[in-house]
Every structure is written in structure tokens, then in C-alpha cells.
Design a protein around this motif. Structure first.
Motif, PDB file in Angstrom:
ATOM      1  N   LEU A 175       0.854  -1.181   0.000  1.00  0.00           N
ATOM      2  CA  LEU A 175       0.000   0.000   0.000  1.00  0.00           C
ATOM      3  C   LEU A 175       0.895   1.238   0.000  1.00  0.00           C
ATOM      4  CD1 LEU A 175      -3.189   0.669   2.041  1.00  0.00           C
ATOM      5  CD2 LEU A 175      -1.286   2.266   2.278  1.00  0.00           C
ATOM      6  N   THR A 176       0.599   2.188  -0.861  1.00  0.00           N
ATOM      7  CA  THR A 176       1.390   3.414  -0.973  1.00  0.00           C
ATOM      8  C   THR A 176       0.543   4.614  -0.582  1.00  0.00           C
ATOM      9  OG1 THR A 176       2.686   2.466  -2.794  1.00  0.00           O
ATOM     10  CG2 THR A 176       2.773   4.858  -2.504  1.00  0.00           C
ATOM     11  N   VAL A 177       1.052   5.398   0.348  1.00  0.00           N
ATOM     12  CA  VAL A 177       0.393   6.629   0.782  1.00  0.00           C
ATOM     13  C   VAL A 177       1.092   7.806   0.112  1.00  0.00           C
ATOM     14  CG1 VAL A 177      -0.352   8.013   2.757  1.00  0.00           C
ATOM     15  CG2 VAL A 177      -0.066   5.532   3.004  1.00  0.00           C
ATOM     16  N   SER A 178       0.329   8.729  -0.443  1.00  0.00           N
ATOM     17  CA  SER A 178       0.928   9.856  -1.147  1.00  0.00           C
ATOM     18  C   SER A 178       0.153  11.130  -0.864  1.00  0.00           C
ATOM     19  CB  SER A 178       0.969   9.598  -2.660  1.00  0.00           C
ATOM     20  OG  SER A 178      -0.345   9.422  -3.168  1.00  0.00           O
ATOM     21  N   ARG A 179       0.809  12.248  -1.105  1.00  0.00           N
ATOM     22  CA  ARG A 179       0.166  13.557  -0.984  1.00  0.00           C
ATOM     23  C   ARG A 179       0.459  14.368  -2.233  1.00  0.00           C
ATOM     24  NH1 ARG A 179       1.974  18.518   0.439  1.00  0.00           N
ATOM     25  NH2 ARG A 179       3.883  17.841   1.490  1.00  0.00           N
ATOM     26  N   THR A 180      -0.566  14.986  -2.792  1.00  0.00           N
ATOM     27  CA  THR A 180      -0.381  15.822  -3.965  1.00  0.00           C
ATOM     28  C   THR A 180       0.051  17.217  -3.546  1.00  0.00           C
ATOM     29  OG1 THR A 180      -2.665  16.635  -4.007  1.00  0.00           O
ATOM     30  CG2 THR A 180      -2.224  14.524  -5.104  1.00  0.00           C
ATOM     31  N   SER A 181       0.441  18.016  -4.529  1.00  0.00           N
ATOM     32  CA  SER A 181       0.855  19.390  -4.240  1.00  0.00           C
ATOM     33  C   SER A 181      -0.307  20.225  -3.720  1.00  0.00           C
ATOM     34  CB  SER A 181       1.429  20.039  -5.500  1.00  0.00           C
ATOM     35  OG  SER A 181       0.475  20.023  -6.549  1.00  0.00           O
ATOM     36  N   ALA A 182      -1.530  19.776  -4.005  1.00  0.00           N
ATOM     37  CA  ALA A 182      -2.713  20.496  -3.532  1.00  0.00           C
ATOM     38  C   ALA A 182      -3.115  20.087  -2.119  1.00  0.00           C
ATOM     39  CB  ALA A 182      -3.891  20.262  -4.489  1.00  0.00           C
ATOM     40  N   GLY A 183      -2.326  19.206  -1.481  1.00  0.00           N
ATOM     41  CA  GLY A 183      -2.599  18.806  -0.110  1.00  0.00           C
ATOM     42  C   GLY A 183      -3.613  17.700   0.035  1.00  0.00           C
ATOM     43  N   ARG A 184      -3.857  16.923  -1.018  1.00  0.00           N
ATOM     44  CA  ARG A 184      -4.804  15.811  -0.956  1.00  0.00           C
ATOM     45  C   ARG A 184      -4.036  14.511  -0.724  1.00  0.00           C
ATOM     46  NH1 ARG A 184      -8.364  17.497  -6.329  1.00  0.00           N
ATOM     47  NH2 ARG A 184      -9.131  19.497  -5.501  1.00  0.00           N
ATOM     48  N   TYR A 185      -4.562  13.705   0.163  1.00  0.00           N
ATOM     49  CA  TYR A 185      -3.908  12.442   0.520  1.00  0.00           C
ATOM     50  C   TYR A 185      -4.617  11.276  -0.161  1.00  0.00           C
ATOM     51  CZ  TYR A 185      -1.601  15.197   4.155  1.00  0.00           C
ATOM     52  OH  TYR A 185      -0.865  16.134   4.826  1.00  0.00           O
TER      53      TYR A 185
END
Length: 419
Positions: A175-185
Motif C-alpha cells: 500500500l502506498t500513501v501519497s500527498r499531492t501538491s494540492a494537499g490531498r492524501y
């Protein structure tokens, strides 16, 4: 077959802090391991293995106590990713691993195991972080598959899918957790359903389509169909300029500047989502309607070095589109035929074979001096791509099956949006 499914999660304030700590810790371990590995090879000619790097983690935790608050498996996964980068480099599939920078790094970390999903309340549990809301807009596995092949547990009436209980089945992968530049997880769940890829469908000249990607038109098919370029970035440039100007006018370090940066990042995220959704729909349509696809092997990295065309090429997103065509062809047993990047397509008359060497980018139509056929540049190119690909297949057997995708190419693409 393996498929990735991306879902949005909604951590609370405390959990966001923990997630950011994980992002930073994984980046820190990656950079430290890279430094140590380079130093040991330079000084002693020793190549450290994954076991060596993981053993060194004990020393790191003694000197940096805050690493003890981070999921140890995520830290070990950082070492594994580093060695994968070295492997790709020595195999010629990537550049030499470099330090991850906080400003330019894609914020993410991986959880190999011990995560749980509450299918009743739509919540997900991550080690060291806890339960948080997840929006499962589509099932990553069917209810029948889960009921017949996996183990679930029931707590207070809630049905929970625990990765630890299903470890032996090897279905729930990393499972990979990520955050976009817009602050969405987001979380990306890799699934292995152990189903075989479908057998390749037989194809003929009639069921093969040539695809010429471009800037003026997004794609032109050998059948004559033209798919217009939506130009999402170009249509939003005025608003982006305004948002960027608002950022530059705000005082550095102020809360208003952070708000302006967030608004700018959100609009960039919107453009990326629009482009991604459009490419998914177009690639799905082409895959469904044809048995084989002929495409060019484009040097996109080289093309975007031309500053006159860089923005337009980046806006159209050729690489992402080709990736989507490739893995969807693998899913449905279709064939991808590639021709070389130096094979003449636009300059070659598809009727008589005359090569018009004086053809430049600004010429959209040209008449063949030999057979007097009037050609549309893009349609002529798509027909030639199809002919060259089939000729290569018949004479030298150079068809490239849409098989053997690397994890690197699948990581951000596979199943990231509805098919």
C-alpha cells in the motif's frame, strides 16, 4: 494480474502530522542510505546489500530518536526502493539514483503489510497512524472474490479485511500513501488476483489501427478519425497567471501566501486530473475497438528540450497516453506494435512511397510530386505507421507485445482512474 487502485483518504489534523513525519523520515533514510552506499563503494569498493542497509537502521535510530515513531517497514521499504533504483540504472532503465529533495520530491511512503480496511464504515488503518476515512468509489476486489478467497474478521458488526490475516494468499500487496501538491492524501492498494492475462487476440490488417499523436490534434487514426486536443493547460493559462501573480504579491512566510499557493496548486491539480481523465477515456475507446495498435517510439524527453514546443508537448501528455494504451492492451489481450523513432512517417507518401524531404512542421497538407495525391499530414503519418509496423512484423517479427510492464511504469498509472 496486478492492478493498482487509488483512493482518497481524509486524515484528521493529528494524522496529517504523522503522515508528514513519515514522508520526511522515508526521504531522510533514503538519502542517508544513498550517501553510505556511495561512500562505502568509493572508499572500500564494497557494494552494500539491503540487509546491510537495514542493519544500519539500528544505528540511525539511536542517533535520531524520532525515527522510532515511524513504521519500521516503511523505512526498510525506502532502502529497497533505493536498491531498485540502482538495479534499473545498471540495466539501462533509468538514471543514477540522486538525493530526494523536499521541494521537488513526490511525497509518498509505502506500507508493505499490517494495514486493515473496514468495509462497513469505509475506514482504513495504517500502522503508527491509526484509522481514517477512505472513499472507496469502486471495489478493488469483488465481494465474491473476497468471500471465496480471503479471510475477514468481524468486530462490533463491522467487516474488516486485515492484510496480516491474508498474508499467505499474497493478494493484498504493498500500500502506498501519497500527498499531492494540492494537499490531498491518497492511498494506492496493489492487488494480485492471481488471474492469468488473457491470450493475445489474433489480428489482421483490417483490425489494426495506426495512431499518430500530435499537438494540433491529440491523435489521428489510420481510419481517418481525428481526436481533437483539448489543451487543458492552454485554456487555463490566464487563470494560472493570475493565481501565480497573487502568490508573488504576498509576503513570504505569511498565511495569506500559503493560501495563495494552495489555490494555485489546486488549479494545477485540476488540470492534471482533466488530462488524466481524458486520456483514460480515449485509450479505453481505442483498445475496445481494435485488436492491434501501431504507435511510434517517441523520444519525448528530447522533444521537450525544444523551448518552442515544450509547453504544448507537456500539455498533450504523450507519455501518459502511451502508458495507458500499453497496460490496457495487456489487460484485454490486445497487441502493441511499435516502429522506430527514426522511421519516416509524415514525409512518406502512403500511396507510392515517395519521400518528401522538404516537409516542415508548419506544412499540414502536401501533394505528392510523384503520384499527385493530396495528403493530410497526420492521417498520412498514421497510415504509414500502420504499414511500417505490419511490414516489420511480417518480415522480421519485431512486434512488441504489450507485456512485461515494469513496476516503475505501473506505479502511477495502473488503475489510477476508472477505466
Amino acid at each position: 494480474m496486478k492492478k493498482g487502485n487509488v483512493y482518497r483518504i481524509y486524515p484528521d489534523k493529528e494524522q496529517r502530522t504523522l503522515l508528514e513525519q513519515h514522508f520526511g523520515a522515508v526521504r531522510f533514510v533514503y538519502n542517508r542510505s544513498l550517501f553510505i552506499k556511495n561512500l562505502m563503494y568509493k572508499k572500500f569498493g564494497t557494494s552494500l546489500t539491503e540487509v546491510d542497509l537495514n542493519n544500519n537502521m539500528t544505528n540511525l535510530k539511536e542517533h535520531f530518536q524520532w525515527l522510532n515513531d515511524i513504521n519500521s517497514q516503511s523505512l526498510q521499504q525506502a532502502n529497497r526502493n533505493l536498491l531498485t533504483g540502482f538495479k534499473n540504472f545498471f540495466e539501462g532503465n533509468g538514471s543514477y539514483p540522486t538525493r530526494k529533495n523536499k521541494k521537488s520530491n513526490h511525497f509518498s511512503f509505502q506500507v508493505p503489510q499490517n494495514y486493515q480496511i473496514n468495509r462497513t464504515t469505509s475506514q482504513i488503518y495504517l500502522p503508527k497512524i491509526g484509522w481514517m476515512k477512505i472513499v472507496i468509489h469502486r471495489d478493488f476486489l469483488s465481494k465474491e472474490f473476497i468471500g471465496n478467497n480471503l479471510v475477514t474478521k468481524e468486530i462490533n458488526g463491522d467487516i474488516i479485511l486485515d492484510q496480516k490475516l491474508n498474508k499467505e494468499f499474497k493478494v493484498l500487496k504493498t500500500l502506498t500513501v501519497s500527498r499531492t501538491s494540492a494537499g490531498r492524501y491518497h492511498v494506492s492498494i496493489l492487488i494480485e488476483d492471481h488471474e492469468l492475462y488473457p491470450e493475445p487476440e489474433s489480428f489482421t490488417e483490417e483490425t489494426t489501427v495506426g495512431i499518430d499523436v500530435g499537438i494540433k490534434s491529440f491523435a489521428t487514426l489510420s481510419t481517418g478519425e481525428v481526436i481533437e486536443n483539448p489543451k487543458f493547460l492552454k485554456r487555463s493559462l490566464k487563470k494560472l497567471v493570475k493565481l501565480q501573480r497573487n502568490v508573488s504579491r504576498k509576503q513570504k512566510g505569511s498565511k495569506n501566501r500559503k493560501k495563495a499557493v494552495a489555490r494555485l496548486a489546486k488549479h494545477h491539480q485540476l488540470i492534471a486530473n482533466q488530462r488524466n481523465d481524458f486520456q483514460h477515456k480515449v485509450s479505453a475507446m481505442i483498445i475496445r475497438e481494435n485488436q492491434a495498435l501501431a504507435i511510434e517510439d517517441l523520444n519525448v524527453k528530447g522533444m521537450i528540450k525544444n523551448h518552442c514546443l515544450a509547453q504544448s508537448i507537456s500539455d498533450v501528455g504523450w507519455s501518459g497516453f502511451i502508458n495507458k494504451l500499453t497496460y490496457k492492451a495487456e489487460w484485454f489481450g490486445k497487441t502493441i506494435l511499435k516502429i522506430g523513432r527514426f522511421d519516416a512517417s509524415s514525409k512518406l507518401c502512403n500511396v507510392c512511397g515517395y519521400k518528401f524531404k522538404e516537409l516542415t512542421l508548419d506544412i499540414r497538407e502536401w501533394e505528392c510530386p510523384s503520384c499527385k495525391t493530396l495528403h493530410d499530414r497526420d492521417k498520412n503519418a498514421s497510415i504509414n505507421i500502420k504499414k511500417i509496423a505490419l511490414n516489420n512484423l511480417n518480415t522480421a517479427g519485431t512486434a512488441e507485445r504489450a507485456y512485461g510492464l515494469t513496476e516503475r511504469s505501473q506505479k502511477n498509472e495502473v488503475g489510477s482512474l476508472p477505466f
